[in-house]
Design a protein around this motif. Structure first.
Motif, PDB file in Angstrom:
ATOM      1  N   GLY A 160       0.807  -1.217   0.000  1.00 20.58           N
ATOM      2  CA  GLY A 160       0.000   0.000   0.000  1.00 20.58           C
ATOM      3  C   GLY A 160       0.838   1.265   0.000  1.00 20.58           C
ATOM      4  N   GLN A 161       1.977   1.210   0.653  1.00 22.43           N
ATOM      5  CA  GLN A 161       2.878   2.369   0.658  1.00 22.43           C
ATOM      6  C   GLN A 161       3.445   2.632  -0.736  1.00 22.43           C
ATOM      7  N   GLN A 162       3.566   1.570  -1.537  1.00 23.20           N
ATOM      8  CA  GLN A 162       4.103   1.717  -2.889  1.00 23.20           C
ATOM      9  C   GLN A 162       3.044   2.146  -3.896  1.00 23.20           C
ATOM     10  N   LEU A 163       1.814   1.633  -3.739  1.00 20.48           N
ATOM     11  CA  LEU A 163       0.746   1.916  -4.710  1.00 20.48           C
ATOM     12  C   LEU A 163      -0.227   2.984  -4.225  1.00 20.48           C
ATOM     13  N   GLY A 164      -0.183   3.306  -2.931  1.00 22.97           N
ATOM     14  CA  GLY A 164      -1.222   4.103  -2.297  1.00 22.97           C
ATOM     15  C   GLY A 164      -2.154   3.156  -1.568  1.00 22.97           C
ATOM     16  N   GLN A 165      -2.397   3.407  -0.275  1.00 22.80           N
ATOM     17  CA  GLN A 165      -3.191   2.478   0.529  1.00 22.80           C
ATOM     18  C   GLN A 165      -4.583   2.238  -0.065  1.00 22.80           C
ATOM     19  N   GLU A 166      -5.135   3.260  -0.751  1.00 24.73           N
ATOM     20  CA  GLU A 166      -6.466   3.109  -1.339  1.00 24.73           C
ATOM     21  C   GLU A 166      -6.473   2.133  -2.511  1.00 24.73           C
ATOM     22  N   ASN A 167      -5.291   1.747  -2.992  1.00 23.78           N
ATOM     23  CA  ASN A 167      -5.186   0.852  -4.150  1.00 23.78           C
ATOM     24  C   ASN A 167      -4.795  -0.570  -3.766  1.00 23.78           C
ATOM     25  N   VAL A 168      -4.848  -0.868  -2.469  1.00 26.56           N
ATOM     26  CA  VAL A 168      -4.666  -2.232  -1.974  1.00 26.56           C
ATOM     27  C   VAL A 168      -5.824  -2.511  -1.018  1.00 26.56           C
ATOM     28  N   GLU A 169      -6.680  -3.424  -1.388  1.00 23.55           N
ATOM     29  CA  GLU A 169      -7.929  -3.650  -0.652  1.00 23.55           C
ATOM     30  C   GLU A 169      -7.960  -5.067  -0.087  1.00 23.55           C
ATOM     31  N   VAL A 170      -8.081  -5.173   1.223  1.00 24.90           N
ATOM     32  CA  VAL A 170      -8.203  -6.479   1.872  1.00 24.90           C
ATOM     33  C   VAL A 170      -9.591  -7.040   1.584  1.00 24.90           C
TER      34      VAL A 170
ATOM     35  N   ALA B 174     -10.012 -14.631  -3.129  1.00 28.98           N
ATOM     36  CA  ALA B 174      -8.779 -13.851  -2.996  1.00 28.98           C
ATOM     37  C   ALA B 174      -8.612 -13.344  -1.567  1.00 28.98           C
ATOM     38  N   SER B 175      -7.367 -13.080  -1.180  1.00 31.11           N
ATOM     39  CA  SER B 175      -7.082 -12.475   0.125  1.00 31.11           C
ATOM     40  C   SER B 175      -7.149 -10.951   0.058  1.00 31.11           C
ATOM     41  N   ALA B 176      -6.782 -10.419  -1.103  1.00 31.22           N
ATOM     42  CA  ALA B 176      -6.752  -8.967  -1.285  1.00 31.22           C
ATOM     43  C   ALA B 176      -6.739  -8.674  -2.778  1.00 31.22           C
ATOM     44  N   VAL B 177      -6.951  -7.401  -3.113  1.00 40.62           N
ATOM     45  CA  VAL B 177      -6.917  -6.961  -4.501  1.00 40.62           C
ATOM     46  C   VAL B 177      -6.015  -5.738  -4.592  1.00 40.62           C
ATOM     47  N   ALA B 178      -5.134  -5.733  -5.586  1.00 44.17           N
ATOM     48  CA  ALA B 178      -4.254  -4.587  -5.829  1.00 44.17           C
ATOM     49  C   ALA B 178      -4.627  -3.971  -7.169  1.00 44.17           C
ATOM     50  N   TYR B 179      -4.580  -2.627  -7.231  1.00 46.71           N
ATOM     51  CA  TYR B 179      -4.990  -1.894  -8.424  1.00 46.71           C
ATOM     52  C   TYR B 179      -3.824  -1.057  -8.949  1.00 46.71           C
ATOM     53  N   PRO B 180      -2.972  -1.610  -9.810  1.00 45.06           N
ATOM     54  CA  PRO B 180      -1.865  -0.826 -10.367  1.00 45.06           C
ATOM     55  C   PRO B 180      -2.354   0.158 -11.418  1.00 45.06           C
ATOM     56  N   SER B 181      -1.567   1.194 -11.654  1.00 46.79           N
ATOM     57  CA  SER B 181      -1.927   2.202 -12.651  1.00 46.79           C
ATOM     58  C   SER B 181      -0.991   2.208 -13.851  1.00 46.79           C
ATOM     59  N   SER B 182       0.053   1.365 -13.825  1.00 47.46           N
ATOM     60  CA  SER B 182       1.042   1.398 -14.902  1.00 47.46           C
ATOM     61  C   SER B 182       1.831   0.105 -14.920  1.00 47.46           C
ATOM     62  N   THR B 183       2.558  -0.087 -16.007  1.00 53.01           N
ATOM     63  CA  THR B 183       3.454  -1.241 -16.087  1.00 53.01           C
ATOM     64  C   THR B 183       4.455  -1.208 -14.939  1.00 53.01           C
ATOM     65  N   GLU B 184       4.943  -0.026 -14.604  1.00 54.21           N
ATOM     66  CA  GLU B 184       5.919   0.103 -13.519  1.00 54.21           C
ATOM     67  C   GLU B 184       5.331  -0.354 -12.187  1.00 54.21           C
ATOM     68  N   GLU B 185       4.063  -0.046 -11.945  1.00 55.89           N
ATOM     69  CA  GLU B 185       3.443  -0.485 -10.692  1.00 55.89           C
ATOM     70  C   GLU B 185       3.169  -1.988 -10.707  1.00 55.89           C
ATOM     71  N   VAL B 186       2.901  -2.553 -11.868  1.00 54.69           N
ATOM     72  CA  VAL B 186       2.788  -4.010 -11.960  1.00 54.69           C
ATOM     73  C   VAL B 186       4.122  -4.646 -11.598  1.00 54.69           C
ATOM     74  N   GLN B 187       5.212  -4.057 -12.093  1.00 50.40           N
ATOM     75  CA  GLN B 187       6.545  -4.537 -11.715  1.00 50.40           C
ATOM     76  C   GLN B 187       6.728  -4.516 -10.198  1.00 50.40           C
ATOM     77  N   LYS B 188       6.313  -3.436  -9.576  1.00 52.42           N
ATOM     78  CA  LYS B 188       6.457  -3.317  -8.117  1.00 52.42           C
ATOM     79  C   LYS B 188       5.700  -4.449  -7.404  1.00 52.42           C
ATOM     80  N   ILE B 189       4.513  -4.743  -7.888  1.00 51.70           N
ATOM     81  CA  ILE B 189       3.720  -5.808  -7.260  1.00 51.70           C
ATOM     82  C   ILE B 189       4.424  -7.150  -7.402  1.00 51.70           C
ATOM     83  N   VAL B 190       4.946  -7.424  -8.593  1.00 49.73           N
ATOM     84  CA  VAL B 190       5.610  -8.698  -8.844  1.00 49.73           C
ATOM     85  C   VAL B 190       6.870  -8.826  -7.981  1.00 49.73           C
ATOM     86  N   ILE B 191       7.652  -7.778  -7.882  1.00 49.48           N
ATOM     87  CA  ILE B 191       8.852  -7.798  -7.035  1.00 49.48           C
ATOM     88  C   ILE B 191       8.466  -8.002  -5.571  1.00 49.48           C
ATOM     89  N   TRP B 192       7.410  -7.326  -5.138  1.00 47.68           N
ATOM     90  CA  TRP B 192       6.878  -7.490  -3.771  1.00 47.68           C
ATOM     91  C   TRP B 192       6.443  -8.925  -3.525  1.00 47.68           C
TER      92      TRP B 192
END
Length: 586
Positions: free
Chosen positions: A69-79, A98-116
């Protein structure tokens, strides 16, 4: 009956990326009203705890979500701690939650999720818009996965090229949105190709090998360059996109169909030239056994492109079912509705008595259409009793006109009205592929009908004919509030998969709970294909975090631990844990 407030919740495309065009609002409201009328199941309101993925402690999991949430914005990670609410047609059961849902806004944020995800070894499951209806919707295969919803914030049409007849889109672009954008730009010389329903993602449909109904109906064949985030977080572009500054990325195809080897964040797609005219046609055939002769007539016409589009041959029961009324409107007995009862009712309808209907379209200027349609007419009428239906005799709400729009590249939403065939209607699909041969069509038809009769289910078959193959699409419609009919649907499907495999027919696409069984049928040469897929998976996704189990391919840390859902597993989706990371103390 639904209240005005409930119906008005249907969003417009102008309000939300996943909405519908304004001109389809009345149709959407009518469809939704029918669903509410047949619903007896109450919506869940109980509070539920979030599911924690296996292999990670609860406290550590929530710490990891906070970090994301700190990387994407807490509002973009939903438990996902909310009640499971039924959608229009399918429900996401507890086994595939699902346990949670993440909402990326770009390819770069998808990368962040995958690395996480690699850092914490948390399973992730990407969706485009979650409208894989009949095949699992937005649910992840592994319980407790974090769903990556690519559509909510990545829904831009990045380019429409009117000279090359191509476009470049993100995962949240629906067929509705692409169609409306082409029209808004005044590109009347461009057509899109749309599946039966226009609300799904162009990327999602294409990657899952979905089809439409113009000459560009094979969406995978019509895609071009992809931008893909690999399971390690690296980004690649396929085809010509790998060349810096390349200007033909949208014109040349790549990889990653139905895989769990990467997350597609951009895709090029070809658009169809306006053919300068079109004309829908429909033929009715009287006897069940006419199917074999019809398919044999279709084959050379389709291969030579006299029959130009991905057309459909549909059984008479669908003529009733697509009206959107309960089957009890026509028959109140037990077991499959008798065909004579179906035929009795269709005799009173504009199309009249029949067993099969062929829906097709001819393209081009009138003199070209006339030439092709004469050839088709002469060939089809070799079957005794075949007759062409005059469209002028059909009312505007007849299903024929929905097929007319779709085959002209205009998205619609009529198709799933047959889900109202039973109360609390849900559906799941069986879709084997075969050669375009009459013997194969009759074999598949009789095989499916026999199993449906055995399990007391109405048989709704349709054949979609491509250039060299055909899909049999069988939709099993069941009452999701009735454990008996849910089990019958599951058991019938599993038997048909094995029946088809014994005859050499494999499914082109399947539901999440059936993927392991279907993958197991592709076992030539001591499962050489699966061994190859597993090697690829382990090489590209060493931590096994990306969509484990998708298409029956499991990463090493899940493999051999009972995660497969088969006949013997009784539909339990979780295995006996996951292998610990190297060096982890047990």
């Amino acid at each position: 009956m639904p209240t005005d407030g409930e119906i008005s919740k249907t969003p417009l495309l102008s309000e939300k990326y996943s909405g519908i065009p304004k001109h389809l609002l009345d149709k959407a409201q009518a469809a939704k009203s029918l669903i509410f009328e047949t619903r007896t199941k109450s919506t869940s309101t109980r509070q539920r705890l979030p599911v924690i993925p296996q292999g990670i402690e609860k406290t550590k999991f929530f710490q990891a979500l906070k970090e994301l949430g700190q990387q994407l914005g807490q509002e973009n990670v939903e438990v996902n701690d909310k009640p499971l609410v039924d959608g229009w047609y399918m429900e996401h059961e507890e086994e595939l939650v699902a346990s949670a849902v993440a909402y990326p806004s770009s390819t770069e944020e998808v990368q962040k999720i995958v690395i996480w995800a690699n850092k914490y070894r948390i399973p992730i499951f990407p969706i485009s818009m979650g409208r894989n209806l009949g095949y699992g919707g937005a649910a992840p295969r592994v319980r407790g996965s974090v769903v990556i919803d690519l559509g909510k914030r990545m829904n831009q049409i990045l380019d429409i090229n009117p000279e090359d007849y191509t476009c470049l889109v993100e995962p949240g672009v629906s067929f509705y949105a692409l169609y409306e954008a082409v029209k808004a730009k005044g590109y009347d010389h461009l057509w899109i190709d749309t599946p039966d329903l226009g609300g799904g993602s162009v990327i999602g449909n294409t990657l899952d090998r979905g089809v439409g109904y113009t000459p560009y109906g094979d969406h995978w064949a019509c895609h071009s360059g992809l931008e893909v985030v690999l399971p390690t977080g690296e980004v690649i572009r396929t085809g010509m996109g790998a060349l810096p500054g390349n200007n033909t990325w949208q014109n040349f195809p790549g990889l990653f169909s139905q895989s769990n080897l990467g997350i597609v964040t951009k895709m090029g797609m070809t658009l169809m030239p306006n053919p300068g005219g079109y004309e829908s046609f429909m033929y009715a055939f009287q006897k069940e056994e006419d199917l074999g002769d019809l398919i044999d007539i279709i084959r050379p016409l389709r291969i030579s492109n006299i029959l130009e589009n991905v057309a459909q041959v549909r059984h008479v029961i669908q003529t009733l079912a697509v009206k959107g009324k309960l089957r009890s409107t026509y028959f109140s007995g037990d077991g499959p509705i008798p065909e004579e009862v179906v035929r009795e009712h269709v005799r009173e309808m504009p199309i009249g008595d029949h067993t099969w209907l062929y829906y097709g379209m001819s393209y081009g200027p009138e003199h070209i259409r006339k030439y092709k349609l004469e050839i088709i007419d002469n060939e089809f009428k070799k079957i005794p009793g075949a007759r062409r239906i005059d469209p002028k005799t059909l009312p505007k709400d007849e299903y024929f006109w929905s097929r007319d729009r779709i085959a002209a590249g205009v998205p619609d939403l009529v198709e799933l009205l047959w889900v109202n065939w039973v109360p609390n209607g849900a559906h799941v699909a069986f879709s084997p592929v075969s050669p375009i041969r009459g013997t194969d069509a009759m074999k598949l038809f009789k095989m499916g009908k026999s199993r449906h009769d055995e399990f007391g289910i109405d048989f709704l078959p349709a054949f979609c004919v491509g250039l060299r193959e055909m899909h049999l699409i069988v939709e099993i419609v069941f009452d999701k509030d009735d454990p008996k009919t849910r089990k019958a649907a599951n058991d019938c499907l599993r038997e048909m998969i094995d029946d088809a495999a014994k005859e050499g027919y494999g499914e082109y696409r399947t539901h999440l709970v059936l993927m392991d069984q279907v993958a197991g049928t592709y076992d030539w040469n001591d499962n050489a294909l699966m061994k190859f897929n597993e090697k690829l998976k382990d090489a590209l996704d060493p931590n096994g975090i990306l969509a484990p189990g998708k298409s029956g391919v499991w990463p090493k840390r899940y493999r051999g631990r009972g995660w497969e859902m088969t006949k013997a597993s009784e539909n339990r989706s979780e295995g006996q844990g996951v292998a610990p990371a190297a060096g982890t103390r047990l």
